[in-house]
Design a protein around this motif. Structure first.
Motif, PDB file in Angstrom:
ATOM      1  N   LYS A 190       0.841  -1.195   0.000  1.00 39.02           N
ATOM      2  CA  LYS A 190       0.000   0.000   0.000  1.00 39.02           C
ATOM      3  C   LYS A 190       0.880   1.249   0.000  1.00 39.02           C
ATOM      4  O   LYS A 190       2.039   1.199   0.412  1.00 39.02           O
ATOM      5  N   ARG A 191       0.300   2.333  -0.455  1.00 39.46           N
ATOM      6  CA  ARG A 191       0.958   3.641  -0.347  1.00 39.46           C
ATOM      7  C   ARG A 191       0.634   4.229   1.012  1.00 39.46           C
ATOM      8  O   ARG A 191      -0.473   4.055   1.517  1.00 39.46           O
ATOM      9  N   ILE A 192       1.602   4.936   1.594  1.00 38.61           N
ATOM     10  CA  ILE A 192       1.342   5.597   2.872  1.00 38.61           C
ATOM     11  C   ILE A 192       1.550   7.100   2.701  1.00 38.61           C
ATOM     12  O   ILE A 192       2.314   7.525   1.831  1.00 38.61           O
ATOM     13  N   PRO A 193       0.859   7.911   3.501  1.00 41.78           N
ATOM     14  CA  PRO A 193       0.999   9.368   3.350  1.00 41.78           C
ATOM     15  C   PRO A 193       2.444   9.814   3.599  1.00 41.78           C
ATOM     16  O   PRO A 193       3.142   9.276   4.462  1.00 41.78           O
ATOM     17  N   ILE A 194       2.865  10.795   2.828  1.00 41.28           N
ATOM     18  CA  ILE A 194       4.204  11.362   2.987  1.00 41.28           C
ATOM     19  C   ILE A 194       4.274  12.109   4.317  1.00 41.28           C
ATOM     20  O   ILE A 194       3.362  12.855   4.666  1.00 41.28           O
ATOM     21  N   TYR A 195       5.364  11.895   5.074  1.00 37.32           N
ATOM     22  CA  TYR A 195       5.442  12.565   6.372  1.00 37.32           C
ATOM     23  C   TYR A 195       6.854  12.974   6.783  1.00 37.32           C
ATOM     24  O   TYR A 195       7.033  13.673   7.772  1.00 37.32           O
ATOM     25  N   LYS A 196       7.892  12.561   6.021  1.00 40.99           N
ATOM     26  CA  LYS A 196       9.252  12.933   6.431  1.00 40.99           C
ATOM     27  C   LYS A 196      10.013  13.516   5.254  1.00 40.99           C
ATOM     28  O   LYS A 196       9.790  13.127   4.103  1.00 40.99           O
ATOM     29  N   PRO A 197      10.914  14.471   5.527  1.00 42.27           N
ATOM     30  CA  PRO A 197      11.625  15.137   4.425  1.00 42.27           C
ATOM     31  C   PRO A 197      12.830  14.337   3.941  1.00 42.27           C
ATOM     32  O   PRO A 197      13.379  13.511   4.676  1.00 42.27           O
ATOM     33  N   LEU A 198      13.196  14.584   2.696  1.00 41.58           N
ATOM     34  CA  LEU A 198      14.492  14.137   2.183  1.00 41.58           C
ATOM     35  C   LEU A 198      15.468  15.258   2.537  1.00 41.58           C
ATOM     36  O   LEU A 198      15.436  16.330   1.941  1.00 41.58           O
ATOM     37  N   ILE A 199      16.316  15.023   3.523  1.00 45.79           N
ATOM     38  CA  ILE A 199      17.215  16.082   3.998  1.00 45.79           C
ATOM     39  C   ILE A 199      18.408  16.153   3.054  1.00 45.79           C
ATOM     40  O   ILE A 199      19.111  15.158   2.838  1.00 45.79           O
ATOM     41  N   THR A 200      18.631  17.332   2.490  1.00 50.46           N
ATOM     42  CA  THR A 200      19.660  17.497   1.460  1.00 50.46           C
ATOM     43  C   THR A 200      20.859  18.295   1.939  1.00 50.46           C
ATOM     44  O   THR A 200      21.904  18.285   1.288  1.00 50.46           O
ATOM     45  N   GLY A 201      20.714  19.033   3.043  1.00 47.93           N
ATOM     46  CA  GLY A 201      21.810  19.892   3.510  1.00 47.93           C
ATOM     47  C   GLY A 201      21.925  21.184   2.728  1.00 47.93           C
ATOM     48  O   GLY A 201      22.820  21.988   2.977  1.00 47.93           O
ATOM     49  N   GLN A 202      20.998  21.399   1.777  1.00 51.66           N
ATOM     50  CA  GLN A 202      20.976  22.637   0.991  1.00 51.66           C
ATOM     51  C   GLN A 202      19.907  23.547   1.596  1.00 51.66           C
ATOM     52  O   GLN A 202      18.723  23.200   1.616  1.00 51.66           O
ATOM     53  N   ARG A 203      20.313  24.717   2.095  1.00 51.62           N
ATOM     54  CA  ARG A 203      19.410  25.556   2.885  1.00 51.62           C
ATOM     55  C   ARG A 203      18.165  25.977   2.122  1.00 51.62           C
ATOM     56  O   ARG A 203      17.059  25.947   2.657  1.00 51.62           O
ATOM     57  N   VAL A 204      18.336  26.372   0.867  1.00 45.26           N
ATOM     58  CA  VAL A 204      17.183  26.874   0.112  1.00 45.26           C
ATOM     59  C   VAL A 204      16.149  25.768  -0.084  1.00 45.26           C
ATOM     60  O   VAL A 204      14.950  26.032  -0.180  1.00 45.26           O
ATOM     61  N   ILE A 205      16.606  24.515  -0.102  1.00 44.64           N
ATOM     62  CA  ILE A 205      15.669  23.394  -0.260  1.00 44.64           C
ATOM     63  C   ILE A 205      15.086  22.990   1.093  1.00 44.64           C
ATOM     64  O   ILE A 205      13.872  23.008   1.293  1.00 44.64           O
ATOM     65  N   ASP A 206      15.947  22.627   2.035  1.00 48.92           N
ATOM     66  CA  ASP A 206      15.454  22.092   3.315  1.00 48.92           C
ATOM     67  C   ASP A 206      14.602  23.096   4.084  1.00 48.92           C
ATOM     68  O   ASP A 206      13.623  22.714   4.727  1.00 48.92           O
ATOM     69  N   SER A 207      14.972  24.362   4.059  1.00 49.10           N
ATOM     70  CA  SER A 207      14.262  25.359   4.867  1.00 49.10           C
ATOM     71  C   SER A 207      13.141  26.052   4.091  1.00 49.10           C
ATOM     72  O   SER A 207      12.082  26.324   4.653  1.00 49.10           O
ATOM     73  N   PHE A 208      13.369  26.345   2.799  1.00 46.54           N
ATOM     74  CA  PHE A 208      12.384  27.129   2.050  1.00 46.54           C
ATOM     75  C   PHE A 208      11.444  26.262   1.217  1.00 46.54           C
ATOM     76  O   PHE A 208      10.242  26.496   1.195  1.00 46.54           O
TER      77      PHE A 208
END
Length: 589
Positions: free
Chosen positions: A204-222
């Motif tokens: 089954k598919r489950i709802p998305i709930y955790k980030p892919l942490i990239t260490g790139q500020r503009v992505i992770d924070s914004f």
């Protein structure tokens, strides 16, 4: 080899038309001509068939024979994929180089992962066990960081009747035998086959709930990306798509990286093939290639193989997802893949749609991006496939069909901006036109794992940048001097956000990767600077006096001055800002 049942009637680039092919099936893999070129049946009409050939057809003549294989275009999935480099249909480039130094020769056949390589196998199934689809019956330590779990094919289940002892085996050796309820005996080896165009089944598919942490500020924070999410990364020539994808491949917290170089220039793919083996995985201090698969299909390789390379990559990603791993797939670029679709469609004489692309371009893009997701696998593990697709719109025009249709199917859109790139602002992700639909989905995760203030701070910084954009329009008309001090301060803080936070140096040891804790504290420092300076402005203190304090420069340089293992220095900087502006206000009272 089966008896020849088809005859080549017409050759038009990678498109071949054959007769006497009524017994063939659509999507069946075939071999064409004396050279046994690999192809796929794409349409049937009576006994006439249209075949798309994955190799150069130079020298192929009418009257040559077409042989069936009885199976669709499929991949061999097993140990030996990690650290390897393949072409668009999973032929290993290192192995081909030993046969032909500079080019892939026609008729080389459907080579795949090395069937003679020895692997240390640990059998975990026991006689009497009932194995269901996706069940793990043996493991191989493929690299130091990745355990390869051998799984029962999704269409098979049964009772274990024989197991081999732990030891050294090759790809096609049987390690377990199972008997189905119907009494059929099946041998389980180290590999399985899977058609590239068919998604692998999940529980089954489950709802998305955790980030892919990239260490790139503009992505992770914004503009956060979720594990199991879809990302469009459009940008014109020179805006840094490839470097951004390299950063994501190196620093994201995915377990496995699948990098597809789809129709890119040969020299660019050469850089990837040379750089990736030299990169060190920050998680293990081992070569990054130990958890990476590279698929290289340059712009001078056969166009039909470019169309297949996307499916090859996503099928490999799904295979590792089924083991329980989080996989990130980088497709660079889907525009070249769409151009391959357009060329083949033109040769098939299909009715063109917008800008000559086939009418089914949106549905093909949707099929690709829909194979991403956070899922429960058949063996009850939680795993994900995240798709990051670069788009190369001609002239940087985001209104062209591939970019427009990609926007429909992705939830995060990281628009690379030519002006930012020319201003040496990297990553050149436009902070006004980019967006992420995952912010609300990840709100709870950020609250629990970073801080309840993280996303409200992000929203405040974006509002300041949007306000700066409006103020800049006024400044261009009447000049900066007419602005009141509080609006002047907004311009100063926005510059600080851009220089001190959004710009990130991929070559600096402390700035190439930034932890979420440090990102949050950097945002807090900027917010403290704004609120403290605004309190001074409201006291009537001239902005020139406020700006004279060195704290503005300290905030811009904090990304370099504060090492990743000394985040507490940001707390000290925040305290320094508060104390500096408090004493300044006291002087004016």
């Amino acid at each position: 080899m089966s008896k020849a049942v088809g005859i080549v009637e017409l050759v038009n680039g990678p498109v071949v038309e054959g007769s006497k092919m009524a017994s063939f099936k659509v999507n069946e893999m075939v071999t064409v001509g004396r050279q046994q070129l690999i192809g796929e049946v794409v349409s049937l009409e009576g006994d006439a068939a249209t075949i798309q050939v994955y190799e150069e057809t130079e020298g192929l003549r009418a009257g040559e024979e077409v042989y069936p294989t009885g199976a669709p275009l499929s991949l061999t999935l097993g140990p030996g994929m990690l650290g390897n480099m393949f072409d668009g249909i999973q032929r290993p480039l290192k192995q081909i180089e030993k046969i032909s130094k500079n080019f892939i020769p026609e008729g080389i056949g459907l080579l795949s992962i090395d069937p003679t390589a020895p692997w240390e196998v640990k059998v975990v199934a026991q006689v009497g066990d009932v194995l269901t689809p996706g069940g793990i019956y043996a493991t191989v330590q493929e690299t130091l960081s990745i355990e390869h779990r051998l799984m029962v094919p999704p269409n098979l289940s049964g009772k274990v009747i024989e197991v081999k002892p732990n030891g050294i085996y090759t790809l096609n050796d049987t390690v377990v035998k199972i008997e189905t309820e119907a009494g059929e005996v099946h041998e389980l080896t180290l590999a399985q086959k899977w058609p590239v165009r068919r998604p692998r089944p999940i529980q089954k598919r489950i709802p998305i709930y955790k980030p892919l942490i990239t260490g790139q500020r503009v992505i992770d924070s914004f503009f956060p990306v979720a594990k199991g999410g879809t990302v469009g990364l459009p940008g014109g020539f020179g805006t840094g798509k490839t470097v951004t994808q390299h950063q994501l491949a190196k620093w994201s917290d995915a377990d496995i990286i699948v990098y597809i170089g789809c129709g890119e220039r040969g020299n660019e793919m050469t850089n990837v093939l040379e750089e990736f083996p030299a990169l060190i995985d920050p998680r293990t201090n081992r070569p990054l290639m130990e958890r990476t698969i590279l698929i290289a299909n340059t712009s001078n390789m056969p166009v039909a193989a470019r169309e297949a390379s996307i499916y090859t990559g996503i099928t490999m990603a799904e295979y590792f997802r089924d083991m329980g791993y989080d996989v990130a797939i980088m497709a660079d670029s889907t525009s070249r893949w769409a151009e391959a679709l357009r060329e083949i469609s033109g040769r098939l004489e299909e009715m063109p749609a917008e800008e000559g692309y086939p009418a089914y371009l949106p549905s093909r893009l949707a099929q690709f991006y829909e194979r991403a997701g956070c899922v429960t696998t058949l063996n009850n593990k939680e795993a994900s496939v995240t798709i990051i697709g670069a788009v190369s719109p001609a002239g940087g025009d985001f209104s062209e069909p591939v970019t427009e249709n990609t926007k429909r199917f992705v939830s995060a859109f990281l628009a690379l901006d030519k002006k930012l790139a020319y201003a040496r602002h990297y990553p050149a992700i436009n902070y006004l036109t980019s967006y992420s639909g995952y912010v609300t989905m990840l709100d709870e995760w950020y609250r629990e794992n970073v801080s309840p203030e993280m996303l409200p701070l992000r929203a405040k910084m974006i509002r300041l940048l949007q306000e700066e954009e409006k103020l800049n329009e006024i400044v261009q008309l009447v000049g900066e001097d007419v602005l009141p001090n509080d609006q002047h301060l907004v311009l100063e803080i926005a510059r600080t956000i851009k220089k001190g936070f959004l710009q990130q140096n991929a070559l600096h040891k402390d700035d190439t990767y930034v932890s979420l804790e440090k990102q949050y504290k950097m945002l807090r420092v900027i917010d403290t600077l704004y609120t403290s300076a605004l309190a001074c402005v409201k006291k009537g203190i001239p902005l020139s006096t406020i700006r004279k304090e060195r704290v503005f420069d300290d905030v811009v340089k904090m990304k370099y001055d504060v090492p990743n293992d000394q985040v507490y220095l940001l707390d000290e900087l925040e305290k320094k800002i508060v104390d500096t502006y408090r004493s300044l206000r006291e002087k004016y009272e």
